[in-house]
Design a protein around this motif. Structure first.
Motif, PDB file in Angstrom:
ATOM      1  N   ARG A 305       0.810  -1.223   0.000  1.00  0.00           N
ATOM      2  CA  ARG A 305       0.000   0.000   0.000  1.00  0.00           C
ATOM      3  C   ARG A 305       0.842   1.270   0.000  1.00  0.00           C
ATOM      4  O   ARG A 305       0.291   2.372  -0.061  1.00  0.00           O
ATOM      5  CB  ARG A 305      -0.952   0.023   1.204  1.00  0.00           C
ATOM      6  CG  ARG A 305      -2.088  -0.986   1.091  1.00  0.00           C
ATOM      7  CD  ARG A 305      -3.099  -0.784   2.210  1.00  0.00           C
ATOM      8  NE  ARG A 305      -3.762   0.490   2.126  1.00  0.00           N
ATOM      9  CZ  ARG A 305      -3.853   1.365   3.127  1.00  0.00           C
ATOM     10  NH1 ARG A 305      -3.317   1.092   4.296  1.00  0.00           N
ATOM     11  NH2 ARG A 305      -4.472   2.516   2.963  1.00  0.00           N
ATOM     12  N   GLU A 307       2.841   4.274  -1.206  1.00  0.00           N
ATOM     13  CA  GLU A 307       3.053   5.011  -2.448  1.00  0.00           C
ATOM     14  C   GLU A 307       4.521   5.438  -2.511  1.00  0.00           C
ATOM     15  O   GLU A 307       5.154   5.401  -3.548  1.00  0.00           O
ATOM     16  CB  GLU A 307       2.136   6.234  -2.438  1.00  0.00           C
ATOM     17  CG  GLU A 307       1.921   6.837  -3.778  1.00  0.00           C
ATOM     18  CD  GLU A 307       0.792   7.849  -3.715  1.00  0.00           C
ATOM     19  OE1 GLU A 307      -0.342   7.477  -3.329  1.00  0.00           O
ATOM     20  OE2 GLU A 307       1.082   9.016  -4.003  1.00  0.00           O
ATOM     21  N   LYS A 330      -1.171   4.638  -0.314  1.00  0.00           N
ATOM     22  CA  LYS A 330      -2.274   4.630  -1.293  1.00  0.00           C
ATOM     23  C   LYS A 330      -3.617   4.589  -0.569  1.00  0.00           C
ATOM     24  O   LYS A 330      -3.710   4.075   0.543  1.00  0.00           O
ATOM     25  CB  LYS A 330      -2.169   3.385  -2.179  1.00  0.00           C
ATOM     26  CG  LYS A 330      -0.911   3.306  -3.005  1.00  0.00           C
ATOM     27  CD  LYS A 330      -0.870   1.963  -3.751  1.00  0.00           C
ATOM     28  CE  LYS A 330       0.528   1.718  -4.304  1.00  0.00           C
ATOM     29  NZ  LYS A 330       0.722   0.319  -4.718  1.00  0.00           N
ATOM     30  N   ASN A 331      -4.651   5.068  -1.239  1.00  0.00           N
ATOM     31  CA  ASN A 331      -5.990   5.033  -0.638  1.00  0.00           C
ATOM     32  C   ASN A 331      -6.597   3.635  -0.621  1.00  0.00           C
ATOM     33  O   ASN A 331      -7.506   3.364   0.139  1.00  0.00           O
ATOM     34  CB  ASN A 331      -6.939   5.951  -1.419  1.00  0.00           C
ATOM     35  CG  ASN A 331      -6.671   7.398  -1.079  1.00  0.00           C
ATOM     36  OD1 ASN A 331      -6.295   7.713   0.057  1.00  0.00           O
ATOM     37  ND2 ASN A 331      -6.824   8.276  -2.056  1.00  0.00           N
ATOM     38  N   GLU A 332      -6.118   2.756  -1.503  1.00  0.00           N
ATOM     39  CA  GLU A 332      -6.717   1.424  -1.603  1.00  0.00           C
ATOM     40  C   GLU A 332      -6.571   0.613  -0.318  1.00  0.00           C
ATOM     41  O   GLU A 332      -5.649   0.832   0.458  1.00  0.00           O
ATOM     42  CB  GLU A 332      -6.056   0.621  -2.739  1.00  0.00           C
ATOM     43  CG  GLU A 332      -6.510   1.027  -4.106  1.00  0.00           C
ATOM     44  CD  GLU A 332      -5.458   1.861  -4.797  1.00  0.00           C
ATOM     45  OE1 GLU A 332      -4.778   2.661  -4.104  1.00  0.00           O
ATOM     46  OE2 GLU A 332      -5.329   1.717  -6.021  1.00  0.00           O
ATOM     47  N   ASN A 363      -2.209  -5.092  -9.262  1.00  0.00           N
ATOM     48  CA  ASN A 363      -2.482  -4.988  -7.830  1.00  0.00           C
ATOM     49  C   ASN A 363      -2.894  -6.310  -7.203  1.00  0.00           C
ATOM     50  O   ASN A 363      -3.661  -6.339  -6.242  1.00  0.00           O
ATOM     51  CB  ASN A 363      -3.549  -3.925  -7.546  1.00  0.00           C
ATOM     52  CG  ASN A 363      -2.988  -2.537  -7.723  1.00  0.00           C
ATOM     53  OD1 ASN A 363      -1.839  -2.292  -7.351  1.00  0.00           O
ATOM     54  ND2 ASN A 363      -3.770  -1.646  -8.306  1.00  0.00           N
TER      55      ASN A 363
END
Ligand code: AMP
Ligand code: GLY
Length: 429
Positions: A305, A307, A330-332, A363
């Motif tokens: 996750r 970035e 990351k937002n995920e 991903n």
């Protein structure tokens, strides 16, 4: 950056955590060569593997010198406790992970308990004993359930939650007199049983500087509904929304900051991961333990996750320059589902051929843990936790759907996995 400045990086270890770290190294613009020792067949798809055991300290140091390794990332706790980072630094090699003085917080639960109490960090009440008679006398007036822990490293098996006096008494005798975990259980910690949901908090620490990664949740028990014996971890997800922003601030204020400051005040220059296991009790977060390395399988959902280049963060921490790095996530959401061999954490078969999909989506990751190479390119099972099937998604449901769909494309005879990773969180949504 010129080619000269690119790093030859060595990842020490052979599990899913190390496959994740090696994958991050292979993707890093800072790295031009990645070697894992000993690595595994999944790592070998993208990186070199050198067959040196993770606890062969002098073998690793010699290898790092001979191969002009610039940077070493140490995955497991055993080499950290054995002083691998001390020896690498003595030879002028930069490494991520604490030296033996910092790794002692994982290597001795009583040492950690003393630090927690000294710096008023919330944790369960506890007492420790080197003598079974004194321990048993203490149990006579204790309330149950109670937790009996081997002081030293026990590969995740040294914690027993005793429901009654007799079980606690037998456990203490087994550990101290029966040498259940050898030297590691010559001393036992008897701790108040805490109730609540568990959370893993990972901080990347460099002296007094630290960065807290998003909360994650592991699933320790082998069966669905959190039943059965504890394992190394059957799956994890991140972020754990149980920890909202206000709770994370509280955890930082009451736990992470005083931990980092306390360790520094003890004269320890800790440069590595401080992974704090927390129980979220009705009276707030309490520390169950410190680990001094990344969690496995938490790494699979934390590193994927990031970035910001994970290598840049770890190099900065190792150099004492962590405050220069802006860590972005990351937002995920991410989820890892562990495919295990049926029977784990007790006995289980090995050597079964694994069928794997030819292609996987963006991903999505299949991180190897307990695998080995067979004939004609076959990949065989070789451990209890075999693969960490990981996926990122816009929300936890999507990450779960993708991870479980990918699990369905992988097969081996004794394949077993929990189908409820993240279910508690999803039912709250
Ligand atoms: P540890 O290695 O100390 O984290 O313990 C392993 C597991 O045992 C934890 O993840 C918890 O599930 C459980 N555990 C440890 N200490 C306690 C405690 N004081 N109360 C309840 N459960 C505990
Ligand atoms: N997943 C728990 C650990 O790595 O200790």
């Amino acid at each position: 950056m010129s080619d000269q400045a690119l790093l030859t990086t060595l990842v020490v270890g052979s599990g899913g955590r190390e496959h994740t770290l090696a994958t991050a190294c292979a993707a890093s613009p800072l790295v031009n060569r990645v070697i894992a020792a000993p690595g595994n067949p999944g790592i070998a798809l993208d990186c070199e593997c050198a067959s040196i055991a993770a606890d062969d300290i002098e073998g690793l140091v010699e290898f790092a010198k001979n191969e002009s390794v610039d940077f070493v990332i140490v995955g497991p706790e055993v080499p950290l406790c054995l002083g691998l980072v001390d020896r690498l630094n003595e030879n002028g090699i930069l490494a991520y992970g604490p030296k033996a003085d910092g790794a002692r917080f994982e290597g001795s639960k009583t040492y950690t308990k003393e630090l927690l109490l000294k710096y008023n960090i919330p944790t369960g009440a506890a007492a420790y004993f080197d003598d079974s008679e004194a321990a048993i006398e203490y149990l006579e007036t204790a309330s149950f359930p109670i937790v009996v822990k081997a002081d030293g490293l026990a590969a995740g098996k040294g914690v027993i939650i005793a429901e009654d006096y007799q079980t606690a008494r037998d456990t203490v005798s087994d550990m101290i007199d029966g040498g259940a975990f050898g030297e590691s259980s010559q001393r036992v910690l008897i701790e108040e049983c805490l109730f609540g949901e568990e959370t893993s908090i990972h901080a990347i620490v460099s002296g007094k500087d630290y960065v807290i990664l998003p909360a994650s949740q592991d699933h320790k028990q082998v069966y669905e509904g959190d039943k059965g014996p504890n394992t190394g971890g059957m799956g994890a997800y991140s972020p754990a929304d149980l920890i909202d922003e206000a709770m994370m601030e509280r955890i930082e204020r009451e736990i992470v900051k005083p931990s980092v400051e306390g360790i520094a005040a003890e004269g320890i220059d800790f440069r590595g991961t401080l992974f704090i296991g927390l129980m979220m009790t009705d009276s707030g977060p309490k520390v169950l333990e410190y680990n001094t390395r990344f969690g496995d399988p938490e790494t699979q959902v934390l590193i994927t996750r990031l970035e910001t280049d994970p290598v840049a963060i770890m190099v900065a921490a190792a150099k004492g320059e962590l405050s220069d790095v802006d860590v972005k996530v990351k937002n995920e959401y991410a989820m890892v589902v562990v495919l295990a061999s049926d029977g784990y954490p007790n006995s289980y078969p090995k050597g079964e051929e694994i069928s794997l999909p030819e292609n996987i989506g963006d991903n999505e990751y299949i991180f190897h843990a307990g695998t080995r190479s067979g004939e004609n390119g076959a990949i065989l099972t070789n451990g209890g936790r075999v693969l960490g099937v990981t996926a990122l998604g816009a929300d936890l449901q999507e990450a779960a759907d993708k991870a479980y769909a990918l699990c369905g494309k992988i097969d081996f005879k004794s394949r077993y996995f929990r189908r409820d990773i993240g279910a508690k969180e999803l039912s709250r949504a």
